[in-house]
Design an enzyme around this catalytic site. Structure first.
Site, short mmCIF file in Angstrom:
data_model
loop_
_atom_site.label_atom_id
_atom_site.label_comp_id
_atom_site.label_asym_id
_atom_site.label_seq_id
_atom_site.Cartn_x
_atom_site.Cartn_y
_atom_site.Cartn_z
N GLY A 1 0.83 -1.20 0.00
CA GLY A 1 0.00 0.00 0.00
C GLY A 1 0.86 1.24 0.00
CB CYS A 2 0.23 4.50 1.55
SG CYS A 2 1.09 5.96 2.11
CG PHE A 3 5.95 5.12 -0.70
CD1 PHE A 3 5.41 6.31 -0.28
CD2 PHE A 3 6.54 5.07 -1.96
CE1 PHE A 3 5.45 7.44 -1.08
CE2 PHE A 3 6.60 6.19 -2.77
CZ PHE A 3 6.05 7.38 -2.33
#
Length: 179
Positions: free
Chosen positions: A12-14
């Protein structure tokens, strides 16, 4: 001096995965970046369209004498939802896929074993985490690095998403959390 190895993972979002791994004992560096796509030197704006094929990922540098690769993969699978295809929460698209990018055959075997462990522990669920060949790594723009420690703590999205992941880390992997 301790030896170091690297692992590349996408969950997902880093910003979120970076925040988790910055708190893991034995991890010396976490770099946010892009991997798995077809565009050279992609920008955040390009990757966000989902058209480049890249995943938002992190490259974790760790001391294998302190934390093993299987433990890295277990923390990774245990702090995001690997059963969600191409999404994590409100982040939807292939750029948010759950993926492991092994750097060699040994890492590939460990990735396969970690997914099998996760599946065995989560009856009725199946990880959709892909194991993809490690292609060219592109570091994300500077403002994405160490995001949670700076701008992220004022970002409503991060305030909603990152603390629950950090709580999962502390609950499920307490012995691996930096003091």
């Amino acid at each position: 001096m301790a030896s170091s190895e690297q692992a590349i993972i996408a969950g997902g979002c880093f910003w979120c995965t970076e925040a988790v791994f910055r708190d893991v004992i034995g991890v010396s560096e976490v770099e946010s970046g892009y991997i798995g796509g077809t565009v050279a030197d992609p920008t955040y704006k390009q990757v966000c369209t989902g058209d480049t094929g890249h995943a938002e990922a992190i490259r974790v540098t760790y001391d294998p004498g302190t934390i093993t690769l299987p433990e890295i993969y277990d923390v990774f699978l245990g702090t995001h939802d690997p059963s969600q295809l191409n999404r994590q929460g409100n982040d939807v698209g292939t750029q948010y896929r759950s993926a492991i990018f092994p750097l060699d055959d040994a890492q590939r075997a460990e990735a396969e074993a970690a997914i099998q462990r996760w599946n065995a522990e989560h009856e009725g669920q199946s990880a959709v985490t892909t194991i993809e060949d490690a292609s060219q790594w592109y570091p994300a723009e500077d403002y994405h690095q160490e995001y949670w420690d700076g701008e992220g703590q004022r970002n409503p999205y991060c305030l909603a998403v990152i603390p629950p992941k950090l709580m999962k880390l502390r609950k499920s992997f307490a012995e691996k959390v930096k003091g």
